[in-house]
Design a protein around this motif. Structure first.
Motif, short mmCIF file in Angstrom:
data_model
loop_
_atom_site.label_atom_id
_atom_site.label_comp_id
_atom_site.label_asym_id
_atom_site.label_seq_id
_atom_site.Cartn_x
_atom_site.Cartn_y
_atom_site.Cartn_z
N GLY A 140 0.83 -1.20 0.00
CA GLY A 140 0.00 0.00 0.00
C GLY A 140 0.86 1.25 0.00
O GLY A 140 0.52 2.25 -0.63
N ALA A 141 2.00 1.17 0.68
CA ALA A 141 2.90 2.33 0.72
C ALA A 141 3.42 2.65 -0.68
O ALA A 141 3.54 3.81 -1.06
CB ALA A 141 4.06 2.06 1.67
N ILE B 110 0.76 4.62 -2.52
CA ILE B 110 0.62 5.99 -2.06
C ILE B 110 1.79 6.84 -2.56
O ILE B 110 1.59 7.93 -3.09
CB ILE B 110 0.55 6.02 -0.52
CG1 ILE B 110 -0.77 5.39 -0.08
CG2 ILE B 110 0.64 7.45 -0.01
CD1 ILE B 110 -0.88 5.19 1.40
N VAL B 111 3.01 6.33 -2.42
CA VAL B 111 4.17 7.10 -2.85
C VAL B 111 4.11 7.36 -4.35
O VAL B 111 4.32 8.48 -4.82
CB VAL B 111 5.47 6.37 -2.48
CG1 VAL B 111 6.66 7.02 -3.15
CG2 VAL B 111 5.65 6.36 -0.97
N ALA B 112 3.81 6.33 -5.12
CA ALA B 112 3.80 6.47 -6.58
C ALA B 112 2.80 7.54 -7.01
O ALA B 112 3.11 8.42 -7.82
CB ALA B 112 3.45 5.14 -7.24
N ARG C 23 -2.36 0.53 -13.68
CA ARG C 23 -2.37 -0.92 -13.80
C ARG C 23 -1.18 -1.53 -13.08
O ARG C 23 -1.32 -2.41 -12.25
CB ARG C 23 -2.37 -1.33 -15.29
CG ARG C 23 -3.73 -1.74 -15.84
CD ARG C 23 -4.84 -0.74 -15.70
NE ARG C 23 -4.69 0.42 -16.56
CZ ARG C 23 -5.59 1.39 -16.66
NH1 ARG C 23 -6.68 1.36 -15.96
NH2 ARG C 23 -5.38 2.43 -17.45
N GLY C 24 0.02 -1.04 -13.39
CA GLY C 24 1.20 -1.65 -12.78
C GLY C 24 1.19 -1.61 -11.26
O GLY C 24 1.35 -2.62 -10.60
N ILE C 25 0.99 -0.43 -10.71
CA ILE C 25 1.06 -0.31 -9.25
C ILE C 25 -0.29 -0.58 -8.61
O ILE C 25 -0.43 -1.48 -7.78
CB ILE C 25 1.57 1.08 -8.84
CG1 ILE C 25 2.97 1.32 -9.36
CG2 ILE C 25 1.49 1.23 -7.33
CD1 ILE C 25 4.06 1.26 -8.34
#
Lengths: 322, 128
Positions: free
Chosen positions: A93-94, A97-99, A245-247
Motif C-alpha cells: 500500500g505504501a 501511495i508514494v507512486a 495498472r502496474g502499481i
C-alpha cells in the motif's frame, strides 16, 4: 462445584448474521478458524443476554469493526493464496501511495500555475491562449516523466519490495502486443462512436475536444504535433499504465480480480474525466486495460493498447486517455 | 516446518494481543472464549479481544510455533459444545519469558531515570 449445564439455545439472529459475514474472510482463514469465531461470537451474545441489558448494538459496534479489520488484514496477507503468478511479488500500500503522490505533485503545480493565470485573466481560455502549444506539451511531458521516474525510483530503492517484473514489466510475445493494439483500435472505435452517438442524441459534448485543453493544437506544425504525440500520446500511456495498472491494480489484486478491476478503473476514470458523463467510457476502457494486463500477465500489451487509443484520438479525435 | 533453529529473540517484540494470549495460557490450556474472558478479567476490562483479533493472532502464533492445538472437548462451565483448546509450546514459553524480560529491562531503565517509582533495576537482579 459444577454449575448445571445451561440448555443449548438455537443460534440467535445476530449469530446467523455473523456467520454469513464470516464468508468475507479469505478461504484458508475461514476454514481454519471460522467455526470457532462463530462460536466465540455466540458466547459473547450469550454473555450480553445474561447481563440482562439488550446489548446487541454494543456487541455489534465492537464485533463489526473487529471483523472488518480482520478481513482486510487477512486478505492483505493472503497474497499467495489468490492464484497470483509467481513473479507477481507483493506491491505494498505504501508503494501505491508514494507512486501516486509524487507523480501528482507536478500535476498539482501545473494546476496551480494555470489557476493563477486564469484568475488574473479571469478566463481559463484566455489564460491558456497565452501559452504556446509547445510549452503546454513540454509541461505535459514533464508530468508524465515525473510519474515514470517516480516508479523507476521505487524499483531501484532497496527498501521497497517491488521490482520491474512485479509491476508487470515482463517480456511478452509480439502476438500479445498485436492483440493489445487491436483491442486499442476497437476501444477507440467503440468509445468514439459512443461519444458521437451521445452528441447526436443529446447535442451535448461527450469528450472534451482536445483543442480546449491544448489550444493551438489544430494549428500546430508537424513538428509540434509530433512532439505532442510523443508527450501526450506515448509517454502518457506509459505513465498511466504504470500507475493505474502496474502499481494500483497489482496491489488491489489480492482482493480478487473483480475488486482490482473495478477500483482501479474507477480511480482512473475519476482522474481523467471527473464527475462527467464520459466517466462511464473511461471506466470501461480502464477495465479493458486492466483485463489485458491480467490476461497477458504483462503491462506491455496494455501500454500498446493505450498508445493506439491515444494515437487515433490525437489524429482523428474522439477518445483519448489523457 | 522450517528446519532452522528458532530463536525466541527473533519473535520479539510481541504485539499486545499475542503477549496477553501467551499470558493467559500460562499454566492452563484454554479455548478461544476462555482466553477472551481471562484477558478481559486480568486487564480489568482494558483489553477486550474480539473474535477476529483473537483468531488472527492465534493463526499467527500457530504458524510461528508459539502455541499448539490441544484437543476439542466441551467446557464444563459453559455448555455441551465442543471447543478447541490451546496451550503454549516450549518455544512459546521461552518467547513469553524473553518478551517479559525485555519489558522488565525497559521498566528498570524507567526506574533508573526516575520516570517510574520503585527500586531501580539492580535491586531486582537475582529475583526470579
Amino acid at each position: 462445584m459444577t454449575s448445571p449445564k445451561r440448555p443449548q439455545t438455537s443460534p440467535s439472529t445476530s449469530e446467523c448474521v455473523y456467520e454469513k459475514l464470516l464468508s468475507a474472510c479469505p478461504k484458508d482463514f475461514r476454514e481454519d478458524h471460522g467455526p470457532q469465531m462463530a462460536q466465540a461470537f455466540g458466547d459473547l451474545c450469550r454473555e450480553e443476554r445474561h447481563k440482562g441489558k439488550s446489548g446487541s448494538l454494543r456487541l455489534w459496534s465492537k464485533a463489526l469493526p473487529d471483523l472488518a479489520l480482520t478481513v482486510v488484514l487477512e486478505r492483505n496477507r493472503s497474497v499467495a493464496v489468490l492464484n497470483l503468478q509467481p513473479w507477481r511479488e507483493r506491491v505494498s500500500g505504501a508503494n501505491v501511495i508514494v507512486a501516486f503522490m509524487l507523480s501528482m505533485v507536478l500535476g498539482i503545480i501545473l494546476f496551480l500555475v494555470y489557476g493563477i493565470l486564469a484568475y488574473e485573466q479571469l478566463d481559463y481560455w484566455a489564460a491558456s491562449q497565452l501559452v504556446p502549444i509547445a510549452v503546454l506539451t513540454a509541461l505535459y511531458i514533464l508530468l508524465n516523466l515525473t510519474a515514470i521516474l517516480t516508479i523507476g525510483l521505487l524499483i531501484r530503492v532497496e527498501a521497497t519490495n517491488i521490482s520491474a517484473r512485479s509491476i508487470g514489466l515482463r517480456r511478452v510475445s509480439a502476438w500479445w502486443l498485436l492483440v493489445g493494439a487491436v483491442i486499442g483500435l476497437l476501444c477507440w472505435a467503440i468509445g468514439s462512436l459512443a461519444g458521437a452517438l451521445y452528441f447526436w442524441i443529446t447535442g451535448e459534448v461527450f469528450y472534451m475536444p482536445l483543442e480546449e485543453f491544448f489550444p493551438g493544437l489544430s494549428r500546430a506544425s508537424f513538428l509540434e504535433l509530433a512532439f505532442f504525440w510523443i508527450g501526450a500520446g506515448i509517454l502518457s500511456a506509459l505513465a498511466n499504465e504504470l500507475l493505474f495498472r502496474g502499481i494500483l491494480y497489482t496491489y488491489l489484486r489480492r482482493w480478487g480480480v473483480g475488486v482490482a478491476v473495478f477500483v482501479s478503473s474507477v480511480v482512473f476514470a475519476l482522474v481523467f474525466s471527473g464527475f462527467s458523463v464520459s466517466l462511464i467510457a473511461f471506466v470501461g476502457v480502464g477495465a479493458v486495460l486492466a483485463l489485458v494486463y491480467e490476461r497477458s500477465g504483462s503491462l506491455w500489451p496494455a501500454i500498446s493498447c493505450a498508445i493506439v487509443i491515444n494515437t487515433l484520438g490525437i489524429f482523428f479525435g474522439g477518445l483519448v486517455l489523457f | 516446518m522450517s528446519q532452522e533453529v528458532r530463536r525466541p529473540e527473533d519473535q520479539l517484540p510481541l504485539t499486545p494481543a499475542v503477549l496477553n494470549i501467551l499470558l493467559s495460557l500460562a499454566g492452563e490450556e484454554r479455548h478461544g472464549y476462555g482466553i477472551m474472558q481471562e484477558v478481559e478479567r486480568r486487564t480489568d476490562g482494558k483489553m477486550k479481544l474480539g473474535p477476529g483479533t483473537l483468531y488472527r493472532s492465534i493463526k499467527q502464533m500457530l504458524s510461528a510455533g508459539l502455541i499448539e492445538e490441544s484437543d476439542e472437548r466441551p467446557d464444563p462451565d459453559l455448555d455441551d459444545q465442543r471447543r478447541r483448546y490451546y496451550r503454549f509450546t516450549n518455544f512459546g514459553q521461552r518467547v513469553a519469558t524473553a518478551e517479559l524480560q525485555r519489558l522488565e529491562s525497559i521498566v528498570g531503565s524507567g526506574r533508573e531515570k526516575g520516570l517510574l517509582p520503585g527500586p531501580p533495576r539492580t535491586a531486582l537482579e537475582g529475583v526470579q
